[in-house]
Design a protein around this motif. Structure first.
Motif, PDB file in Angstrom:
ATOM      1  N   LEU A  11       0.852  -1.185   0.000  1.00  0.00           N
ATOM      2  CA  LEU A  11       0.000   0.000   0.000  1.00  0.00           C
ATOM      3  C   LEU A  11       0.889   1.237   0.000  1.00  0.00           C
ATOM      4  O   LEU A  11       1.722   1.402   0.915  1.00  0.00           O
ATOM      5  CB  LEU A  11      -0.910  -0.019   1.225  1.00  0.00           C
ATOM      6  N   VAL A  12       0.719   2.075  -1.000  1.00  0.00           N
ATOM      7  CA  VAL A  12       1.509   3.301  -1.112  1.00  0.00           C
ATOM      8  C   VAL A  12       0.585   4.461  -1.459  1.00  0.00           C
ATOM      9  O   VAL A  12      -0.584   4.258  -1.805  1.00  0.00           O
ATOM     10  CB  VAL A  12       2.612   3.174  -2.180  1.00  0.00           C
ATOM     11  N   GLN A  13       1.138   5.654  -1.408  1.00  0.00           N
ATOM     12  CA  GLN A  13       0.382   6.841  -1.779  1.00  0.00           C
ATOM     13  C   GLN A  13       0.694   7.233  -3.222  1.00  0.00           C
ATOM     14  O   GLN A  13       1.754   6.873  -3.767  1.00  0.00           O
ATOM     15  CB  GLN A  13       0.718   7.992  -0.841  1.00  0.00           C
ATOM     16  N   ALA A  14      -0.202   7.950  -3.819  1.00  0.00           N
ATOM     17  CA  ALA A  14       0.014   8.435  -5.184  1.00  0.00           C
ATOM     18  C   ALA A  14       1.320   9.229  -5.240  1.00  0.00           C
ATOM     19  O   ALA A  14       1.611  10.020  -4.340  1.00  0.00           O
ATOM     20  CB  ALA A  14      -1.150   9.297  -5.636  1.00  0.00           C
ATOM     21  N   SER A  88      -3.543   6.173  -8.604  1.00  0.00           N
ATOM     22  CA  SER A  88      -4.586   5.312  -8.045  1.00  0.00           C
ATOM     23  C   SER A  88      -5.036   4.261  -9.061  1.00  0.00           C
ATOM     24  O   SER A  88      -5.386   3.134  -8.682  1.00  0.00           O
ATOM     25  CB  SER A  88      -5.770   6.150  -7.572  1.00  0.00           C
ATOM     26  N   GLU A  89      -5.006   4.622 -10.325  1.00  0.00           N
ATOM     27  CA  GLU A  89      -5.434   3.670 -11.361  1.00  0.00           C
ATOM     28  C   GLU A  89      -4.430   2.547 -11.594  1.00  0.00           C
ATOM     29  O   GLU A  89      -4.691   1.625 -12.375  1.00  0.00           O
ATOM     30  CB  GLU A  89      -5.730   4.389 -12.682  1.00  0.00           C
ATOM     31  N   ASP A  90      -3.282   2.601 -10.944  1.00  0.00           N
ATOM     32  CA  ASP A  90      -2.324   1.495 -11.005  1.00  0.00           C
ATOM     33  C   ASP A  90      -2.665   0.386 -10.011  1.00  0.00           C
ATOM     34  O   ASP A  90      -2.018  -0.657  -9.993  1.00  0.00           O
ATOM     35  CB  ASP A  90      -0.903   1.996 -10.709  1.00  0.00           C
ATOM     36  N   GLN A 120      -0.427  -7.880  -4.597  1.00  0.00           N
ATOM     37  CA  GLN A 120      -1.363  -6.753  -4.585  1.00  0.00           C
ATOM     38  C   GLN A 120      -0.612  -5.431  -4.482  1.00  0.00           C
ATOM     39  O   GLN A 120       0.267  -5.259  -3.617  1.00  0.00           O
ATOM     40  CB  GLN A 120      -2.325  -6.883  -3.404  1.00  0.00           C
ATOM     41  N   VAL A 121      -0.983  -4.509  -5.346  1.00  0.00           N
ATOM     42  CA  VAL A 121      -0.496  -3.129  -5.283  1.00  0.00           C
ATOM     43  C   VAL A 121      -1.705  -2.220  -5.105  1.00  0.00           C
ATOM     44  O   VAL A 121      -2.643  -2.270  -5.906  1.00  0.00           O
ATOM     45  CB  VAL A 121       0.276  -2.748  -6.559  1.00  0.00           C
ATOM     46  N   THR A 122      -1.681  -1.429  -4.056  1.00  0.00           N
ATOM     47  CA  THR A 122      -2.769  -0.498  -3.791  1.00  0.00           C
ATOM     48  C   THR A 122      -2.186   0.903  -3.666  1.00  0.00           C
ATOM     49  O   THR A 122      -1.290   1.141  -2.859  1.00  0.00           O
ATOM     50  CB  THR A 122      -3.519  -0.860  -2.501  1.00  0.00           C
ATOM     51  N   VAL A 123      -2.694   1.810  -4.489  1.00  0.00           N
ATOM     52  CA  VAL A 123      -2.223   3.184  -4.491  1.00  0.00           C
ATOM     53  C   VAL A 123      -3.366   4.076  -4.021  1.00  0.00           C
ATOM     54  O   VAL A 123      -4.416   4.137  -4.661  1.00  0.00           O
ATOM     55  CB  VAL A 123      -1.744   3.614  -5.881  1.00  0.00           C
ATOM     56  N   SER A 124      -3.150   4.732  -2.914  1.00  0.00           N
ATOM     57  CA  SER A 124      -4.176   5.619  -2.382  1.00  0.00           C
ATOM     58  C   SER A 124      -3.951   7.037  -2.899  1.00  0.00           C
ATOM     59  O   SER A 124      -2.816   7.495  -3.004  1.00  0.00           O
ATOM     60  CB  SER A 124      -4.150   5.601  -0.857  1.00  0.00           C
TER      61      SER A 124
END
Length: 125
Positions: A11-14, A88-90, A120-124
């Protein structure tokens, strides 16, 4: 049987960066093309990047060009995906794949014979 194991998601930030790795124990790793795909919930698997056996022929999906870099280390039997300026779209599950028997275009998931379990890659935003 070729086993591929992805790692490095999170989980990372934009705007942040991540590096994904995909390792295999295959002794013939250096002989075949490899690719990265991703899949968001409810969407089809999307081509991200591909690299040939020697690393001098590389392709990227339009949505990641200029931000992502694929590379491979044939000594370590590992392929990497460096992801910069994440958006986020990544967000999605990222899979690595090996094209061993199939000779089709490396842009298509159906051209790959073996797949990893995904990371899993989650971009907030």
């Amino acid at each position: 049987q070729v086993q591929l194991v992805e790692s490095g998601g999170g989980l990372v930030q934009a705007g942040d960066s991540l590096r994904l790795s995909c390792a295999t124990s295959s002794r013939t790793f250096s002989r075949y093309p490899l690719g990265w795909f991703r899949q968001a919930p409810g969407q089809e698997r999307e081509f991200v990047a591909a690299i040939n056996w020697s690393g001098d022929n590389i392709a990227y999906g339009d949505s990641v060009k200029g931000r992502f870099t694929i590379s491979r280390d044939n000594i370590k039997n590992t392929v990497y995906l460096q992801m910069n300026s994440l958006k986020s779209e990544d967000t999605g599950v990222y899979y690595c794949a090996a094209q061993i028997y199939n000779s089709g275009s490396n842009y298509y998931a159906r051209s790959y014979d073996y797949w990893g379990q995904g990371t899993q890659v989650t971009v907030s935003s």
